[in-house]
Scaffold this active site. Sequence first.
Site, PDB file in Angstrom:
ATOM      1  N   HIS A   1      -5.955   1.357  -3.591  1.00 50.42           N
ATOM      2  CA  HIS A   1      -4.920   0.903  -2.668  1.00 50.42           C
ATOM      3  C   HIS A   1      -4.440  -0.485  -3.038  1.00 50.42           C
ATOM      4  O   HIS A   1      -5.029  -1.161  -3.884  1.00 50.42           O
ATOM      5  CB  HIS A   1      -5.436   0.939  -1.224  1.00 50.42           C
ATOM      6  CG  HIS A   1      -6.572   0.006  -0.940  1.00 50.42           C
ATOM      7  ND1 HIS A   1      -6.665  -0.723   0.215  1.00 50.42           N
ATOM      8  CD2 HIS A   1      -7.677  -0.337  -1.653  1.00 50.42           C
ATOM      9  CE1 HIS A   1      -7.766  -1.457   0.220  1.00 50.42           C
ATOM     10  NE2 HIS A   1      -8.393  -1.237  -0.906  1.00 50.42           N
TER      11      HIS A   1
ATOM     12  N   CYS B   1       0.816  -1.228   0.000  1.00 47.83           N
ATOM     13  CA  CYS B   1       0.000   0.000   0.000  1.00 47.83           C
ATOM     14  C   CYS B   1       0.843   1.268   0.000  1.00 47.83           C
ATOM     15  O   CYS B   1       0.612   2.170  -0.801  1.00 47.83           O
ATOM     16  CB  CYS B   1      -0.972  -0.012   1.182  1.00 47.83           C
ATOM     17  SG  CYS B   1      -0.193  -0.024   2.823  1.00 47.83           S
TER      18      CYS B   1
ATOM     19  N   HIS C   1      -1.689   1.181   7.116  1.00 44.90           N
ATOM     20  CA  HIS C   1      -2.259   1.054   5.778  1.00 44.90           C
ATOM     21  C   HIS C   1      -2.557   2.458   5.253  1.00 44.90           C
ATOM     22  O   HIS C   1      -2.857   3.367   6.030  1.00 44.90           O
ATOM     23  CB  HIS C   1      -3.549   0.216   5.803  1.00 44.90           C
ATOM     24  CG  HIS C   1      -4.055  -0.134   4.444  1.00 44.90           C
ATOM     25  ND1 HIS C   1      -3.385  -0.987   3.594  1.00 44.90           N
ATOM     26  CD2 HIS C   1      -5.160   0.265   3.766  1.00 44.90           C
ATOM     27  CE1 HIS C   1      -4.063  -1.108   2.458  1.00 44.90           C
ATOM     28  NE2 HIS C   1      -5.143  -0.349   2.529  1.00 44.90           N
TER      29      HIS C   1
END
Length: 174
Positions: free
Chosen positions: A148, A87, A136
């Site tokens: 993502h 990510c 994240h």
Amino acid sequence: MRAKPRDDAEQVTQALRGEPLRVEERRNGWARIVTAYDYPGWIREEALGEGDGELPPARDGDPVEVARSFLGAPYEWGGLTERGIDCSGLVHAAHRRLGRLVPRDSWQQEAAGAPIADGELRYGDLVTYGEGVADHVAFWLGDGRILHAAGGKGVVEELEQESLRLRRRRLVRL
């Protein structure tokens, strides 16, 4: 790049061909390097190239559109390429291809961005997630959609799932 000078050590990121690196130490066929974005790790000495390396020149462009070129790429912890990316690597690589250096990890990207309120969120801003520390990150696309790299899915464009929304930490603009 590995966390320790061993082939079985955790991959922390990848050093891309031609990237400027600083060698800080050499040990038993390994080199401890630091990237242009100040990220340390170990690589095998034979992987080091000649010369100083260089980053792409800065150019106009939309990092979200660059990130979309990774759609379908598999998830890989520490990855930075279409063969595998994580990510924060997606955010980093999208900006880097436009000649902009941003930090490598989600918590660093969160710290580097200017905090924004929910009502100010716009296309291309970052949404970070995690408990205690950001673990994240995603690009905000608008209308509840994010772009993502997600474990098990790879790089996807999708509605922000409720499970992620409940883990939201910050909204930031780079």
